[in-house]
Motif scaffolding. Sequence first.
Motif, PDB file in Angstrom:
ATOM      1  N   LYS A  30       2.208  -4.716  -0.661  1.00  0.00           N
ATOM      2  CA  LYS A  30       1.446  -4.150  -1.773  1.00  0.00           C
ATOM      3  C   LYS A  30       1.111  -2.689  -1.505  1.00  0.00           C
ATOM      4  CE  LYS A  30      -2.705  -4.766  -4.594  1.00  0.00           C
ATOM      5  NZ  LYS A  30      -3.931  -5.543  -4.823  1.00  0.00           N
ATOM      6  N   ALA A  31       0.755  -2.372  -0.276  1.00  0.00           N
ATOM      7  CA  ALA A  31       0.441  -0.985   0.074  1.00  0.00           C
ATOM      8  C   ALA A  31       1.647  -0.089  -0.178  1.00  0.00           C
ATOM      9  CB  ALA A  31      -0.002  -0.894   1.531  1.00  0.00           C
ATOM     10  N   SER A  32       2.821  -0.543   0.227  1.00  0.00           N
ATOM     11  CA  SER A  32       4.043   0.226   0.023  1.00  0.00           C
ATOM     12  C   SER A  32       4.343   0.398  -1.463  1.00  0.00           C
ATOM     13  CB  SER A  32       5.212  -0.469   0.725  1.00  0.00           C
ATOM     14  OG  SER A  32       6.421   0.222   0.505  1.00  0.00           O
ATOM     15  N   ARG A  55       4.432   3.885  -3.841  1.00  0.00           N
ATOM     16  CA  ARG A  55       5.559   4.243  -4.699  1.00  0.00           C
ATOM     17  C   ARG A  55       5.098   4.478  -6.141  1.00  0.00           C
ATOM     18  NH1 ARG A  55      10.558   3.889  -2.819  1.00  0.00           N
ATOM     19  NH2 ARG A  55      10.942   2.849  -0.826  1.00  0.00           N
ATOM     20  N   GLU A  56       4.251   3.613  -6.625  1.00  0.00           N
ATOM     21  CA  GLU A  56       3.800   3.708  -8.010  1.00  0.00           C
ATOM     22  C   GLU A  56       2.967   4.963  -8.244  1.00  0.00           C
ATOM     23  OE1 GLU A  56       0.760   1.332 -11.047  1.00  0.00           O
ATOM     24  OE2 GLU A  56       1.615   0.278  -9.319  1.00  0.00           O
ATOM     25  N   LEU A  57       1.983   5.202  -7.392  1.00  0.00           N
ATOM     26  CA  LEU A  57       1.059   6.308  -7.611  1.00  0.00           C
ATOM     27  C   LEU A  57       1.716   7.673  -7.388  1.00  0.00           C
ATOM     28  CD1 LEU A  57      -2.086   4.735  -5.942  1.00  0.00           C
ATOM     29  CD2 LEU A  57      -1.918   5.428  -8.339  1.00  0.00           C
ATOM     30  N   MET A  58       2.617   7.747  -6.399  1.00  0.00           N
ATOM     31  CA  MET A  58       3.277   9.021  -6.110  1.00  0.00           C
ATOM     32  C   MET A  58       4.612   9.172  -6.830  1.00  0.00           C
ATOM     33  SD  MET A  58       2.565   9.760  -2.053  1.00  0.00           S
ATOM     34  CE  MET A  58       3.258  11.419  -2.181  1.00  0.00           C
ATOM     35  N   ASP A  59       5.023   8.144  -7.566  1.00  0.00           N
ATOM     36  CA  ASP A  59       6.305   8.152  -8.273  1.00  0.00           C
ATOM     37  C   ASP A  59       7.442   8.469  -7.298  1.00  0.00           C
ATOM     38  OD1 ASP A  59       8.016   7.872 -10.421  1.00  0.00           O
ATOM     39  OD2 ASP A  59       7.770   9.942 -11.111  1.00  0.00           O
ATOM     40  N   ILE A  60       7.492   7.677  -6.228  1.00  0.00           N
ATOM     41  CA  ILE A  60       8.483   7.899  -5.170  1.00  0.00           C
ATOM     42  C   ILE A  60       9.826   7.314  -5.601  1.00  0.00           C
ATOM     43  CG2 ILE A  60       9.079   7.391  -2.768  1.00  0.00           C
ATOM     44  CD1 ILE A  60       6.059   7.165  -2.213  1.00  0.00           C
ATOM     45  N   PRO A  61      10.885   8.104  -5.619  1.00  0.00           N
ATOM     46  CA  PRO A  61      12.203   7.609  -6.047  1.00  0.00           C
ATOM     47  C   PRO A  61      12.742   6.521  -5.112  1.00  0.00           C
ATOM     48  CG  PRO A  61      12.140  10.014  -6.074  1.00  0.00           C
ATOM     49  CD  PRO A  61      10.907   9.563  -5.358  1.00  0.00           C
ATOM     50  N   VAL A  80      -7.746   1.507  -0.809  1.00  0.00           N
ATOM     51  CA  VAL A  80      -7.928   2.878  -1.290  1.00  0.00           C
ATOM     52  C   VAL A  80      -6.942   3.185  -2.411  1.00  0.00           C
ATOM     53  CG1 VAL A  80      -7.730   5.326  -0.679  1.00  0.00           C
ATOM     54  CG2 VAL A  80      -8.904   3.752   0.866  1.00  0.00           C
ATOM     55  N   LEU A  81      -5.709   2.696  -2.278  1.00  0.00           N
ATOM     56  CA  LEU A  81      -4.708   2.920  -3.321  1.00  0.00           C
ATOM     57  C   LEU A  81      -5.102   2.212  -4.613  1.00  0.00           C
ATOM     58  CD1 LEU A  81      -1.456   2.557  -1.176  1.00  0.00           C
ATOM     59  CD2 LEU A  81      -2.513   4.675  -1.995  1.00  0.00           C
ATOM     60  N   GLU A  82      -5.660   1.023  -4.505  1.00  0.00           N
ATOM     61  CA  GLU A  82      -6.168   0.319  -5.691  1.00  0.00           C
ATOM     62  C   GLU A  82      -7.265   1.140  -6.357  1.00  0.00           C
ATOM     63  OE1 GLU A  82      -7.539  -3.565  -4.683  1.00  0.00           O
ATOM     64  OE2 GLU A  82      -5.540  -4.367  -4.280  1.00  0.00           O
ATOM     65  N   TRP A  83      -8.155   1.680  -5.538  1.00  0.00           N
ATOM     66  CA  TRP A  83      -9.249   2.508  -6.050  1.00  0.00           C
ATOM     67  C   TRP A  83      -8.700   3.735  -6.766  1.00  0.00           C
ATOM     68  CZ3 TRP A  83     -10.556   7.555  -4.588  1.00  0.00           C
ATOM     69  CH2 TRP A  83     -11.787   8.031  -5.068  1.00  0.00           C
ATOM     70  N   MET A  84      -7.674   4.370  -6.196  1.00  0.00           N
ATOM     71  CA  MET A  84      -7.062   5.541  -6.838  1.00  0.00           C
ATOM     72  C   MET A  84      -6.518   5.189  -8.218  1.00  0.00           C
ATOM     73  SD  MET A  84      -4.920   7.519  -3.883  1.00  0.00           S
ATOM     74  CE  MET A  84      -5.688   8.138  -2.386  1.00  0.00           C
ATOM     75  N   LYS A  85      -5.877   4.052  -8.291  1.00  0.00           N
ATOM     76  CA  LYS A  85      -5.327   3.623  -9.585  1.00  0.00           C
ATOM     77  C   LYS A  85      -6.443   3.403 -10.596  1.00  0.00           C
ATOM     78  CE  LYS A  85      -2.111   0.321 -11.662  1.00  0.00           C
ATOM     79  NZ  LYS A  85      -1.180  -0.805 -11.418  1.00  0.00           N
ATOM     80  N   GLN A 102      -9.200   4.945 -10.722  1.00  0.00           N
ATOM     81  CA  GLN A 102      -9.756   6.248 -11.127  1.00  0.00           C
ATOM     82  C   GLN A 102      -8.903   6.947 -12.174  1.00  0.00           C
ATOM     83  OE1 GLN A 102     -12.861   6.691  -9.785  1.00  0.00           O
ATOM     84  NE2 GLN A 102     -12.189   4.735  -8.919  1.00  0.00           N
ATOM     85  N   GLY A 103      -7.702   6.414 -12.415  1.00  0.00           N
ATOM     86  CA  GLY A 103      -6.813   7.028 -13.390  1.00  0.00           C
ATOM     87  C   GLY A 103      -5.567   7.643 -12.785  1.00  0.00           C
ATOM     88  N   GLY A 104      -5.338   7.349 -11.491  1.00  0.00           N
ATOM     89  CA  GLY A 104      -4.137   7.855 -10.840  1.00  0.00           C
ATOM     90  C   GLY A 104      -4.295   9.294 -10.376  1.00  0.00           C
ATOM     91  N   LEU A 105      -3.192   9.877  -9.914  1.00  0.00           N
ATOM     92  CA  LEU A 105      -3.257  11.196  -9.281  1.00  0.00           C
ATOM     93  C   LEU A 105      -3.610  12.323 -10.247  1.00  0.00           C
ATOM     94  CD1 LEU A 105      -0.389  11.171  -6.630  1.00  0.00           C
ATOM     95  CD2 LEU A 105      -2.747  10.374  -6.480  1.00  0.00           C
ATOM     96  N   ALA A 106      -3.263  12.180 -11.507  1.00  0.00           N
ATOM     97  CA  ALA A 106      -3.605  13.233 -12.472  1.00  0.00           C
ATOM     98  C   ALA A 106      -5.122  13.363 -12.599  1.00  0.00           C
ATOM     99  CB  ALA A 106      -2.975  12.933 -13.827  1.00  0.00           C
ATOM    100  N   ALA A 107      -5.803  12.226 -12.696  1.00  0.00           N
ATOM    101  CA  ALA A 107      -7.263  12.233 -12.805  1.00  0.00           C
ATOM    102  C   ALA A 107      -7.905  12.685 -11.499  1.00  0.00           C
ATOM    103  CB  ALA A 107      -7.769  10.844 -13.198  1.00  0.00           C
ATOM    104  N   ILE A 108      -7.358  12.249 -10.388  1.00  0.00           N
ATOM    105  CA  ILE A 108      -7.897  12.634  -9.082  1.00  0.00           C
ATOM    106  C   ILE A 108      -7.734  14.129  -8.861  1.00  0.00           C
ATOM    107  CG2 ILE A 108      -7.417  12.458  -6.603  1.00  0.00           C
ATOM    108  CD1 ILE A 108      -7.023   9.438  -7.073  1.00  0.00           C
ATOM    109  N   GLU A 109      -6.586  14.673  -9.236  1.00  0.00           N
ATOM    110  CA  GLU A 109      -6.354  16.111  -9.097  1.00  0.00           C
ATOM    111  C   GLU A 109      -7.347  16.918  -9.922  1.00  0.00           C
ATOM    112  OE1 GLU A 109      -2.718  19.377  -9.516  1.00  0.00           O
ATOM    113  OE2 GLU A 109      -2.427  17.329 -10.231  1.00  0.00           O
TER     114      GLU A 109
END
Length: 358
Positions: A52-54, A58-64, A247-252, A254-261
Motif C-alpha cells: 500500500k505504501a508503494s 505512485r498515486e500521489l507522485m504520479d510515478i510512471p 502519512v501518505l494516507e493523510w496527504m491524500k 489533505q487534497g494531494g500534492l497540489a493542495a499541500i504545495e
Amino acid sequence: MKRTHNFNAGPAAIPLAVLEKAQSELIDFKGTGMSVMELSHRSKPYEDVHNKASQMMRELMDIPEEYEVLFLQGGASLQFAMIPMNFLKSGSPAHFVMSGVWSEKALAEAAKLGETAVIGSSKDDRYTFVPEKFEDPSEGSYVHLTSNNTIYGTQWKTFPKTKLPLVADMSSDIMSRKIDVSQFSLIYAGAQKNLGPSGVTVVIVKKEMLENANQEIPSILKYATHSKQNSLYNTPPTFAIYMLSLVLEWMKEQGGLAAIEELNERKAQIIYSCIDKSGGFYRGHAKKESRSNMNITFTLENEELTKAFLKESKERGFSGLNGHRSIGGCRASAYNAVPLEACEALAEFMTEFQKKHR
C-alpha cells in the motif's frame, strides 16, 4: 497535553492525526493481536502495508510505470555511496551541482569510486542561492543535484533538462510540491522530513538505469537486488514503512500534492514576510529567488540577540529554531506536517520579539 510548535529540521513533525492513528493500532494491528513492529515482514498483514505504501507513493507522485519504488535503509548517506557504486562508469564522470553540505558529501563519496566533476556551485557565495545555470555536459554517467538545502534554506524552483541521467537528493522537500518524475532517472529521500520517522529511505529509480548498473558489487548494495525482491531482500524497517503509509494516507486526505504545495507556499510566505518587513532586524540567508519553502533560514544582529531569541522562543513553546551548527543563526523548518497555525504563531512571536528588543 500541549504539543510544541515543532520546527525541527529532521527528524521532524509528523501529522497529529497520523500519530493518533498509530497509537490506536499500536497494540493490536487490524485484529492480529500484535503490533506492526511485531509482525513478520513475510506475513500477509505486513505485506499489505508494504504494498500500500508503494502504491500510494505512485498515486500521489504520479510515478510512471517505468520506475521502481524502493524502500531502503541507511538514509541519504548510504545513497551517496550506492549511486556511484551502481552507476558511475569508468572513464565517464559523475557531474555535480554544488548547493550545500549534502551535495558536498555526495560528491566526496562518489570521488572515492570514480571520476567526478563540478559543473555548478554557489559555494563562493556561502551557498546563498541555487546555481541553476550551468553548462550541460555532453558525456558522463549522470548529473547529481540536491533539490532543497536544509542548512542554507535554498531550493530549486525548476529542474534542469540534461542530456545525461538526472539524479536528485530530495530528502528535505520530497512530496512538498508537484514535480515531473519523468525528468529524473533516480530520486532518493530519507523519510524523516516529510514522509514519516527516520529509518526508511525512498528510492524512485528508472528501470532502464537498473539494466545498465554495475554487477560487480555486493548484492545488498545493488538496486536491482531490492527491485527483484520488492524491497524485501532483507528485513525492512517495517514500522517506519507503516508510518510512511499513514502519512501518505493523510496527504491524500489533505487534497494531494497540489493542495499541500499551496499550503506550504502560504506557510513559508508568512514567515518570509515577517523577515522582509523587519527592516533588517531579521536577515534571510538565502537570496529571494532561491528561498526554500521548507527551511527558512535567518540571522539576527548579533549572537547575544540570537541566544535571547532562541531562549524566549523555547519558553513560548517553539522547538527546533536554532540554525545548523555550521552557519548558526536561526532556522524554521516548515515541512508538510507543520500546521499553518504554527507558522502564524512564529510570525507573531518574531514581531513581538523585534518590538521588545529593537
